[in-house]
Write a protein that holds these residues in place. Structure first.
Motif, PDB file in Angstrom:
ATOM      1  N   SER A 102      -3.613  -4.318 -24.690  1.00 40.76           N
ATOM      2  CA  SER A 102      -2.294  -4.648 -24.134  1.00 40.76           C
ATOM      3  C   SER A 102      -1.256  -3.758 -24.801  1.00 40.76           C
ATOM      4  O   SER A 102      -0.513  -4.199 -25.693  1.00 40.76           O
ATOM      5  CB  SER A 102      -1.971  -6.126 -24.375  1.00 40.76           C
ATOM      6  N   PRO A 103      -1.182  -2.491 -24.413  1.00 40.04           N
ATOM      7  CA  PRO A 103      -0.364  -1.520 -25.153  1.00 40.04           C
ATOM      8  C   PRO A 103       1.131  -1.802 -25.144  1.00 40.04           C
ATOM      9  O   PRO A 103       1.842  -1.343 -26.044  1.00 40.04           O
ATOM     10  CB  PRO A 103      -0.676  -0.195 -24.450  1.00 40.04           C
ATOM     11  N   HIS A 104       1.607  -2.549 -24.145  1.00 36.93           N
ATOM     12  CA  HIS A 104       3.039  -2.832 -24.052  1.00 36.93           C
ATOM     13  C   HIS A 104       3.345  -4.313 -24.233  1.00 36.93           C
ATOM     14  O   HIS A 104       4.461  -4.760 -23.941  1.00 36.93           O
ATOM     15  CB  HIS A 104       3.586  -2.350 -22.704  1.00 36.93           C
ATOM     16  N   GLY A 105       2.360  -5.068 -24.695  1.00 38.62           N
ATOM     17  CA  GLY A 105       2.574  -6.486 -24.946  1.00 38.62           C
ATOM     18  C   GLY A 105       2.277  -7.365 -23.748  1.00 38.62           C
ATOM     19  O   GLY A 105       1.935  -6.897 -22.659  1.00 38.62           O
ATOM     20  N   THR A 106       2.403  -8.670 -23.977  1.00 38.00           N
ATOM     21  CA  THR A 106       2.182  -9.687 -22.948  1.00 38.00           C
ATOM     22  C   THR A 106       3.522 -10.293 -22.567  1.00 38.00           C
ATOM     23  O   THR A 106       4.209 -10.869 -23.409  1.00 38.00           O
ATOM     24  CB  THR A 106       1.234 -10.782 -23.476  1.00 38.00           C
ATOM     25  N   TRP A 107       3.897 -10.162 -21.300  1.00 37.82           N
ATOM     26  CA  TRP A 107       5.208 -10.570 -20.810  1.00 37.82           C
ATOM     27  C   TRP A 107       5.070 -11.873 -20.023  1.00 37.82           C
ATOM     28  O   TRP A 107       4.431 -11.909 -18.970  1.00 37.82           O
ATOM     29  CB  TRP A 107       5.807  -9.474 -19.931  1.00 37.82           C
ATOM     30  N   THR A 108       5.634 -12.931 -20.538  1.00 36.48           N
ATOM     31  CA  THR A 108       5.504 -14.245 -19.916  1.00 36.48           C
ATOM     32  C   THR A 108       6.531 -14.428 -18.803  1.00 36.48           C
ATOM     33  O   THR A 108       7.627 -13.872 -18.846  1.00 36.48           O
ATOM     34  CB  THR A 108       5.701 -15.346 -20.961  1.00 36.48           C
ATOM     35  N   ALA A 109       6.180 -15.223 -17.809  1.00 38.09           N
ATOM     36  CA  ALA A 109       7.064 -15.438 -16.658  1.00 38.09           C
ATOM     37  C   ALA A 109       8.063 -16.541 -16.926  1.00 38.09           C
ATOM     38  O   ALA A 109       7.692 -17.655 -17.308  1.00 38.09           O
ATOM     39  CB  ALA A 109       6.248 -15.772 -15.419  1.00 38.09           C
ATOM     40  N   ALA A 110       9.339 -16.239 -16.702  1.00 33.06           N
ATOM     41  CA  ALA A 110      10.383 -17.263 -16.736  1.00 33.06           C
ATOM     42  C   ALA A 110      10.419 -18.010 -15.414  1.00 33.06           C
ATOM     43  O   ALA A 110      10.748 -19.195 -15.361  1.00 33.06           O
ATOM     44  CB  ALA A 110      11.744 -16.627 -17.014  1.00 33.06           C
ATOM     45  N   SER A 111      10.053 -17.312 -14.325  1.00 33.06           N
ATOM     46  CA  SER A 111       9.984 -17.940 -13.003  1.00 33.06           C
ATOM     47  C   SER A 111       9.076 -17.119 -12.115  1.00 33.06           C
ATOM     48  O   SER A 111       8.888 -15.913 -12.328  1.00 33.06           O
ATOM     49  CB  SER A 111      11.377 -18.053 -12.361  1.00 33.06           C
ATOM     50  N   THR A 112       8.478 -17.778 -11.135  1.00 34.04           N
ATOM     51  CA  THR A 112       7.668 -17.099 -10.129  1.00 34.04           C
ATOM     52  C   THR A 112       8.202 -17.457  -8.750  1.00 34.04           C
ATOM     53  O   THR A 112       8.772 -18.538  -8.547  1.00 34.04           O
ATOM     54  CB  THR A 112       6.182 -17.468 -10.245  1.00 34.04           C
ATOM     55  N   HIS A 113       7.999 -16.541  -7.786  1.00 30.96           N
ATOM     56  CA  HIS A 113       8.613 -16.681  -6.471  1.00 30.96           C
ATOM     57  C   HIS A 113       7.645 -16.231  -5.386  1.00 30.96           C
ATOM     58  O   HIS A 113       6.808 -15.359  -5.611  1.00 30.96           O
ATOM     59  CB  HIS A 113       9.891 -15.837  -6.385  1.00 30.96           C
ATOM     60  N   ALA A 114       7.773 -16.818  -4.215  1.00 30.17           N
ATOM     61  CA  ALA A 114       6.952 -16.436  -3.065  1.00 30.17           C
ATOM     62  C   ALA A 114       7.802 -16.447  -1.808  1.00 30.17           C
ATOM     63  O   ALA A 114       8.836 -17.130  -1.734  1.00 30.17           O
ATOM     64  CB  ALA A 114       5.764 -17.386  -2.902  1.00 30.17           C
ATOM     65  N   ILE A 115       7.392 -15.671  -0.818  1.00 30.00           N
ATOM     66  CA  ILE A 115       8.042 -15.738   0.487  1.00 30.00           C
ATOM     67  C   ILE A 115       7.842 -17.152   1.040  1.00 30.00           C
ATOM     68  O   ILE A 115       6.738 -17.701   0.952  1.00 30.00           O
ATOM     69  CB  ILE A 115       7.447 -14.679   1.430  1.00 30.00           C
ATOM     70  N   PRO A 116       8.867 -17.781   1.605  1.00 27.01           N
ATOM     71  CA  PRO A 116       8.725 -19.157   2.093  1.00 27.01           C
ATOM     72  C   PRO A 116       7.561 -19.370   3.049  1.00 27.01           C
ATOM     73  O   PRO A 116       6.910 -20.413   3.016  1.00 27.01           O
ATOM     74  CB  PRO A 116      10.069 -19.420   2.773  1.00 27.01           C
ATOM     75  N   GLN A 117       7.281 -18.383   3.894  1.00 25.47           N
ATOM     76  CA  GLN A 117       6.161 -18.539   4.832  1.00 25.47           C
ATOM     77  C   GLN A 117       4.819 -18.591   4.095  1.00 25.47           C
ATOM     78  O   GLN A 117       3.846 -19.124   4.624  1.00 25.47           O
ATOM     79  CB  GLN A 117       6.138 -17.390   5.851  1.00 25.47           C
ATOM     80  N   TRP A 118       4.778 -18.038   2.886  1.00 27.58           N
ATOM     81  CA  TRP A 118       3.557 -18.145   2.094  1.00 27.58           C
ATOM     82  C   TRP A 118       3.489 -19.501   1.390  1.00 27.58           C
ATOM     83  O   TRP A 118       2.481 -20.193   1.462  1.00 27.58           O
ATOM     84  CB  TRP A 118       3.438 -17.025   1.064  1.00 27.58           C
TER      85      TRP A 118
END
Length: 321
Positions: A168-184
């Motif tokens: 992991s040369p640039h580190g592990t970046w955790t998600a503050a939020s995740t998003h999807a297209i409403p139709q998905w």
């Protein structure tokens, strides 16, 4: 065609393994987004969870099997695309076609692209993703099913740009939020299998300040030369190498409005970027789709959703979060 050019530094399927306790559970904010790790403690817990061993041990599922009754193509509105002028394209057409091989040419893409890790229904999973230009400097594009799948949002979501051979040369970046297209997120319509994550800054820096960000293009034409990248983990791949395909695309004539490409990437590559105007020398391009699915009756082909108004709205929402 709407194009957002690079201004910063120059999955097929999901992979599963049994997860342990102590997960950071995502809280749903609305039907098309979810809150991830926001506190310092939550971010540290997610980053610590994804040890090199846990990332390497993820076992991929087969490609998503898409049956006719599982894909809704009603009320899909895709605007009339405009054509990219081939005379302005830096694409090296001598490299076409390539149906799957390790990317060894370097460039920005080896830093902006990476593996995505998350927990789904109490199991570990992996996909692919890519850092893109954004107002917040922390936006990652991936497939919709890499953030939300089978009626639920994923937990322990993290992005590892530049991943290779367990590193992991640039580190592990955790998600503050995740998003999807409403139709998905409402019906998991394969035409809209696009997701995004807003990752937390790491060590006081934004993601694209560290790894750069690729431009994004919307409403591009079909039948263009494109490059696809990802981290397939099912045979003959193992998830440890950065794999690409390249060639002229087509429009799916079966069940979706997706782009299609001859490509033998397997489970784990979902969410990896598709580029138009890709320059092999610099490893830069304009992202215009993501690896999404393959038909079991058409082996050797990958399909990626059309980036239309819905995908652009998703990108706008993520970059302003």
């Amino acid at each position: 065609m709407r194009i957002l050019r690079t201004t910063l530094l120059s999955g097929l399927g999901v992979a599963l393994a049994i997860a342990g306790p102590g997960m950071a559970v995502a809280d749903s904010t609305d039907s098309s987004s979810s809150i991830g790790a926001t506190t310092t403690a939550e971010q540290a817990a997610v980053a610590a969870y994804w040890t090199p061993e846990r990332m390497k041990e993820a076992t991929p599922l087969d490609v998503i099997n898409v049956a006719a009754d599982e894909v809704s193509t009603t009320d899909v509105e895709i605007g009339e695309p405009t054509t990219i002028d081939a005379t302005d394209s830096p694409v090296d057409t001598t490299a076409f076609p390539n149906t799957g091989g390790e990317w060894t040419d370097g460039g920005d893409v080896v830093n902006t692209a990476g593996r995505v890790f998350f927990s789904m229904n109490g199991q570990d999973a992996s996909c692919s993703g890519n850092a893109v230009t954004s107002d917040n400097g922390n936006t990652v594009l991936t497939a919709g099913h890499c953030v939300y799948y089978q009626g639920g949002w994923h937990d322990n979501w993290a992005f590892v740009p530049g991943y290779h051979d367990g590193q992991s040369p640039h580190g592990t970046w955790t998600a503050a939020s995740t998003h999807a297209i409403p139709q998905w997120s409402s019906s998991e319509d394969m035409n809209y299998d696009v997701g995004a994550a807003v990752v937390n800054p790491l060590d006081g820096q934004n993601l694209t300040d560290v790894v750069g960000g690729q431009g994004v293009a919307f409403n591009v034409d079909y039948n263009l030369a494109m490059y696809s990248f990802g981290f397939p983990a099912a045979d003959p791949y193992d998830g440890e190498k950065f794999i690409y395909c390249s060639g002229d695309t087509m429009q799916d004539f079966f069940l979706t409005n997706d782009h299609g490409m001859s490509c033998d990437m397997t489970g784990g590559s979902s969410g990896g970027p598709w580029f138009v105007d890709f320059d092999e020398a610099t490893g830069t391009g304009l992202q215009a789709s993501v690896n999404s699915f393959g038909y079991v009756f058409l082996p050797g082909y990958m399909f990626g959703p059309y980036f239309g108004a819905e995908a652009e709205a998703l990108w706008e929402t993520a970059q302003s979060s």
